[in-house]
Design a protein around this motif. Structure first.
Motif, PDB file in Angstrom:
ATOM      1  N   PHE A 264      -2.267   3.991  -3.378  1.00  0.00           N
ATOM      2  CA  PHE A 264      -2.525   2.943  -4.360  1.00  0.00           C
ATOM      3  C   PHE A 264      -2.015   1.606  -3.854  1.00  0.00           C
ATOM      4  CE2 PHE A 264       1.623   4.614  -5.785  1.00  0.00           C
ATOM      5  CZ  PHE A 264       2.354   3.465  -6.052  1.00  0.00           C
ATOM      6  N   LEU A 265      -2.656   0.556  -4.329  1.00  0.00           N
ATOM      7  CA  LEU A 265      -2.188  -0.801  -4.080  1.00  0.00           C
ATOM      8  C   LEU A 265      -1.274  -1.191  -5.232  1.00  0.00           C
ATOM      9  CD1 LEU A 265      -5.468  -2.546  -2.887  1.00  0.00           C
ATOM     10  CD2 LEU A 265      -3.348  -2.331  -1.564  1.00  0.00           C
ATOM     11  N   TYR A 266      -0.165  -1.792  -4.892  1.00  0.00           N
ATOM     12  CA  TYR A 266       0.806  -2.264  -5.884  1.00  0.00           C
ATOM     13  C   TYR A 266       0.940  -3.766  -5.694  1.00  0.00           C
ATOM     14  CZ  TYR A 266       5.365  -3.402  -7.807  1.00  0.00           C
ATOM     15  OH  TYR A 266       6.392  -3.999  -8.492  1.00  0.00           O
ATOM     16  N   LEU A 267       0.749  -4.518  -6.759  1.00  0.00           N
ATOM     17  CA  LEU A 267       0.801  -5.969  -6.703  1.00  0.00           C
ATOM     18  C   LEU A 267       1.727  -6.498  -7.781  1.00  0.00           C
ATOM     19  CD1 LEU A 267      -0.414  -8.711  -5.634  1.00  0.00           C
ATOM     20  CD2 LEU A 267      -2.158  -8.435  -7.422  1.00  0.00           C
ATOM     21  N   ALA A 268       2.689  -7.303  -7.387  1.00  0.00           N
ATOM     22  CA  ALA A 268       3.588  -7.973  -8.333  1.00  0.00           C
ATOM     23  C   ALA A 268       3.168  -9.434  -8.420  1.00  0.00           C
ATOM     24  CB  ALA A 268       5.031  -7.860  -7.872  1.00  0.00           C
ATOM     25  N   LEU A 269       3.076  -9.933  -9.651  1.00  0.00           N
ATOM     26  CA  LEU A 269       2.614 -11.296  -9.905  1.00  0.00           C
ATOM     27  C   LEU A 269       3.624 -12.069 -10.740  1.00  0.00           C
ATOM     28  CD1 LEU A 269      -0.943 -10.246 -11.059  1.00  0.00           C
ATOM     29  CD2 LEU A 269      -0.473 -11.523  -8.973  1.00  0.00           C
ATOM     30  N   ASP A 270       3.742 -13.361 -10.463  1.00  0.00           N
ATOM     31  CA  ASP A 270       4.510 -14.272 -11.298  1.00  0.00           C
ATOM     32  C   ASP A 270       3.659 -14.557 -12.537  1.00  0.00           C
ATOM     33  OD1 ASP A 270       5.393 -16.660 -12.583  1.00  0.00           O
ATOM     34  OD2 ASP A 270       6.336 -17.328 -10.726  1.00  0.00           O
TER      35      ASP A 270
ATOM     36  N   ALA B  26       7.751   0.543  -4.687  1.00  0.00           N
ATOM     37  CA  ALA B  26       6.712   1.509  -4.316  1.00  0.00           C
ATOM     38  C   ALA B  26       7.119   2.917  -4.726  1.00  0.00           C
ATOM     39  CB  ALA B  26       6.454   1.446  -2.810  1.00  0.00           C
ATOM     40  N   ALA B  27       8.326   3.297  -4.392  1.00  0.00           N
ATOM     41  CA  ALA B  27       8.813   4.638  -4.728  1.00  0.00           C
ATOM     42  C   ALA B  27       8.879   4.834  -6.242  1.00  0.00           C
ATOM     43  CB  ALA B  27      10.183   4.860  -4.096  1.00  0.00           C
TER      44      ALA B  27
ATOM     45  N   LEU C 177       0.881  -1.163   0.000  1.00  0.00           N
ATOM     46  CA  LEU C 177       0.000   0.000   0.000  1.00  0.00           C
ATOM     47  C   LEU C 177       0.917   1.210   0.000  1.00  0.00           C
ATOM     48  CD1 LEU C 177      -2.850   1.232   0.189  1.00  0.00           C
ATOM     49  CD2 LEU C 177      -2.544   1.251   2.672  1.00  0.00           C
ATOM     50  N   VAL C 178       0.740   2.107  -0.979  1.00  0.00           N
ATOM     51  CA  VAL C 178       1.707   3.171  -1.220  1.00  0.00           C
ATOM     52  C   VAL C 178       1.028   4.537  -1.219  1.00  0.00           C
ATOM     53  CG1 VAL C 178       3.489   3.991  -2.818  1.00  0.00           C
ATOM     54  CG2 VAL C 178       2.973   1.543  -2.685  1.00  0.00           C
ATOM     55  N   ASP C 179       1.701   5.515  -0.621  1.00  0.00           N
ATOM     56  CA  ASP C 179       1.274   6.914  -0.680  1.00  0.00           C
ATOM     57  C   ASP C 179       1.974   7.530  -1.884  1.00  0.00           C
ATOM     58  OD1 ASP C 179       1.182   9.708  -0.459  1.00  0.00           O
ATOM     59  OD2 ASP C 179       1.338   9.673   1.711  1.00  0.00           O
TER      60      ASP C 179
END
Length: 123
Positions: free
Chosen positions: A95-101, A46-47, A23-25
């Motif tokens: 925002f939500l950031y999601l990394a997926l295989d 995130a940054a 979860l990112v600002d």
């Protein structure tokens, strides 16, 4: 409504192929919470992805589009990266950031699950 910690745990457990979630600002670029990641440094991601969100917001403004970002998809050779801005009043600027295989993930289901998680998230 779920807390940040529960939302991140939900993403990691319910989304097939999840590598990491944050979860990112996007005003500061700071991750307010992270889970998973493995070799992927979620604080750095995130940054860096804050710049992606800012650029897209600027582009929408410059084009005078009467629209909002639903999600942003970045496709790599072995991963998907999903960015989903929060739409709730309390989530403004996050925002939500999601990394997926990429080999294990179902992109359509991941987007669906992330939308559900975002809707339940209380910040």
């Amino acid at each position: 409504m779920t807390s940040t910690d529960l939302a991140l745990k939900d993403a990691m457990s319910s989304i097939e192929g999840a590598i990491g979630v944050a979860l990112v600002d996007y005003n500061s670029g700071m991750a307010l919470g992270t889970l998973g990641g493995g070799e992927l440094d979620l604080a750095v991601a995130a940054a860096a992805n804050t710049d992606v969100v800012r650029a897209k917001v600027r582009a929408i403004e410059m084009l005078n589009l009467n629209s909002a970002i639903e999600d942003i998809l970045i496709t790599l050779t072995d991963q998907y990266h999903l960015i989903r801005p929060l739409t709730s009043r309390s989530g403004k600027g996050l925002f939500l950031y999601l990394a997926l295989d990429r080999n294990r993930a179902n992109l359509a289901m991941a987007r669906h699950q992330l939308r559900r998680i975002e809707g339940d998230l209380e910040v």
